[in-house]
Each structure stands twice: as structure tokens, then as C-alpha cells.
Design a protein around this motif. Structure first.
Motif, mmCIF file in Angstrom:
data_model
loop_
_atom_site.group_PDB
_atom_site.id
_atom_site.type_symbol
_atom_site.label_atom_id
_atom_site.label_comp_id
_atom_site.label_asym_id
_atom_site.label_seq_id
_atom_site.Cartn_x
_atom_site.Cartn_y
_atom_site.Cartn_z
ATOM 1 N N PRO A 45 -18.527 53.512 5.477
ATOM 2 C CA PRO A 45 -17.785 52.573 6.323
ATOM 3 C C PRO A 45 -17.588 53.069 7.751
ATOM 4 C CG PRO A 45 -16.264 53.784 4.927
ATOM 5 C CD PRO A 45 -17.650 54.187 4.495
ATOM 6 N N ALA A 46 -17.357 52.118 8.651
ATOM 7 C CA ALA A 46 -17.165 52.435 10.062
ATOM 8 C C ALA A 46 -15.829 53.122 10.335
ATOM 9 C CB ALA A 46 -17.271 51.163 10.894
ATOM 10 N N ASP A 47 -14.874 53.029 9.401
ATOM 11 C CA ASP A 47 -13.582 53.676 9.620
ATOM 12 C C ASP A 47 -13.524 55.072 8.997
ATOM 13 O OD1 ASP A 47 -13.477 53.017 6.950
ATOM 14 O OD2 ASP A 47 -11.498 52.061 7.040
ATOM 15 N N ALA A 48 -14.680 55.636 8.660
ATOM 16 C CA ALA A 48 -14.722 56.962 8.037
ATOM 17 C C ALA A 48 -14.190 58.031 8.978
ATOM 18 C CB ALA A 48 -16.160 57.296 7.626
ATOM 19 N N ARG A 49 -13.388 58.921 8.412
ATOM 20 C CA ARG A 49 -12.925 60.081 9.166
ATOM 21 C C ARG A 49 -13.778 61.317 8.886
ATOM 22 N NH1 ARG A 49 -6.578 59.969 7.760
ATOM 23 N NH2 ARG A 49 -7.459 59.300 5.768
ATOM 24 N N ILE A 50 -14.617 61.235 7.862
ATOM 25 C CA ILE A 50 -15.483 62.345 7.473
ATOM 26 C C ILE A 50 -16.931 61.882 7.534
ATOM 27 C CG2 ILE A 50 -16.097 63.961 5.622
ATOM 28 C CD1 ILE A 50 -13.241 63.474 4.498
#
Length: 260
Positions: free
Chosen positions: A73-78
Motif C-alpha cells: 500500500p501507498a501508506d506503508a511506513r516500511i
């Protein structure tokens, strides 16, 4: 931009890759442009030959035979960055780290870390979903002998640079292997991160903190999930779990718990 037989925009030169990647504002558009790339003649010839000859056990498969885009996903923090797709893995299935032993390892580990909804990844449409993590490769085409050239790495780097730029919440990158570690430095420098001098050497468990205009970013090194490493015990499940556990810890420390 011309389209190929599969409907993907075609890029044929290193300069074309730079132009095609620079203007992208959406991961889905980037994935489509990656899928149509033909900028490295040696890799194009190899991936397409493998897709035609096939492995006997996959003779009924319709191989992907293209560059393999990232997943997540585009909201990934990793982000997890590997080397390149496998000839009969991602090059067959069309999904990164899917359909080979390396994928068995990485997706099982992501599942144990709470970053995937299932421990297996066998084909597109198998129900796999990732949470808070994007998986990609430094080189998007399967290379002969699993060994891209430095020129091929550099030609492909704008795709990775743009992909990381389209992850606004990115805080941690897990780098699988020395090739990806080397490939990542110029990408991060171009993105405005302050790079240490000399560059830290790659190693399993190495942790490097960077600062930049987008905020803090931590690089975590891990041995690659190749059969050479996993079969010999150089990389164990507990070692990989420890790195991904550290990644989730760092991601949570910046702006809250990982969201299911």
C-alpha cells in the motif's frame, strides 16, 4: 507513450526510464510503466526466453515475462528492497517474491511480523494483502544467474527512487543483501537524505539512521532470503524475524501502532 501488446506503456532507453518515472504521481501508474520497460536489452532477452522455454514443472503456466512491479500500500511506513525477481518466481507469476523459495521465506516472515494477512504467496489473486509494508526490488527484471550488471542496476534505479518517493509515510527500509544496499545509496541521495561518509558497510543487523527533508529514515540490513543463505543457515527465521521486528518497532515509534 506507446503501449505494448499487454497495454503497458513502453520505455526503451535509460533516459526514457528517467522521464517515465519522474512524472508519476500514483503507484498504480508507476507499476504499469515498470511493467512495460524494455530499457536493458540483455534482461529483456533473458526474461522473455525463460518465459518461452519455461521450467518443466511450470510448462502449463502463462509466464509474466516482464519487469515485476512492487507490492504493497501507498501508506506503508516500511519498505523491503530485494535484488531482482527470480526467473521462475516473479518472472513467472508477475508478483515480486512470489512463487519461489525466497518468497516463501519473506512472506512467512512478514506474516509473523503482522505485516501480511497470510504466510504464503503463490500467485496473483491468492488473497495476499500487505499492511504497512511495500516490497520491491532494486532491479525489476529477472537477470541471468541472478546477477544484474551495475549498468542495469543504475538504469533501473529511477523506478525505485520514484516508488519510495510515493510512500509519504516511509520511515524504515529493510534491505535484503549487499546488492540492494549498494543500489539504495544514490537513490536516497537524490531524494535529499544526508548520506554518511564513508558509506556504512552492509551486514546483517546493520542499522543506519538518516535525516532529510521528508523526516527521519532508518536503513536495516538483512542477509538476502536466497536459497544459498537459507539452506546453509547463514540466514535463519529468527534472524529475519529480528530484523522485521526491529522495523515494526521503529515504524511504531515514529507515528503510532501499525494499522491493520
Amino acid at each position: 507513450m506507446a503501449l505494448d501488446a499487454g497495454g503497458f506503456p513502453v520505455t526503451r532507453t535509460p533516459a526514457g526510464v528517467v522521464r517515465a518515472a519522474a512524472g508519476v504521481r500514483d503507484l498504480a501508474v508507476l507499476d504499469a510503466r515498470v511493467s512495460g520497460c524494455r530499457a536493458c536489452p540483455r534482461l529483456v532477452a533473458w526474461r522473455e526466453e525463460v518465459a518461452q522455454v519455461k521450467r518443466a514443472s511450470f510448462r502449463y503456466w502463462d509466464y509474466w515475462g516482464r519487469p515485476v512491479p512492487g507490492l504493497g500500500p501507498a501508506d506503508a511506513r516500511i519498505a523491503v528492497v530485494g535484488l531482482a525477481p527470480a526467473a521462475h518466481g516473479g518472472n513467472r507469476t508477475g508478483r515480486i517474491f512470489t512463487g519461489d523459495r525466497s518468497g516463501d521465506w519473506i512472506f512467512a516472515a512478514l506474516w509473523r511480523a503482522g505485516l501480511a494477512n497470510q504466510p504464503t504467496s503463490t500467485h496473483i489473486g491468492d488473497g495476499l494483502e500487505l499492511t504497512d509494508v511495500r516490497v520491491a526490488a532494486a532491479v525489476r527484471c529477472a537477470p541471468p544467474g541472478n546477477a544484474p550488471t551495475p549498468e542495469e542496476r543504475d538504469t533501473c534505479s529511477p523506478w525505485l527512487a520514484r516508488e519510495l518517493a510515493l510512500l509519504p509515510r516511509l520511515r524504515v527500509i529493510v534491505v535484503l543483501g549487499g546488492f540492494g544496499w549498494t543500489a539504495l545509496w544514490p537513490v536516497l541521495g537524490a531524494a535529499g537524505y544526508d548520506l554518511p561518509r564513508p558509506r556504512p558497510a552492509f551486514g546483517h543487523g546493520v542499522e543506519v539512521e538518516l535525516t532529510g527533508t521528508r523526516g527521519p529514515l532508518t536503513l536495516l540490513g538483512s542477509y538476502h532470503v536466497s536459497q544459498q543463505n537459507t539452506f546453509t543457515g547463514r540466514l535463519t527465521e529468527s534472524m529475519l524475524d529480528a530484523v522485521l521486528g526491529r522495523a515494526t518497532e521503529l515504524a511504531r515509534s515514529v507515528d503510532g501502532p501499525i494499522r491493520a
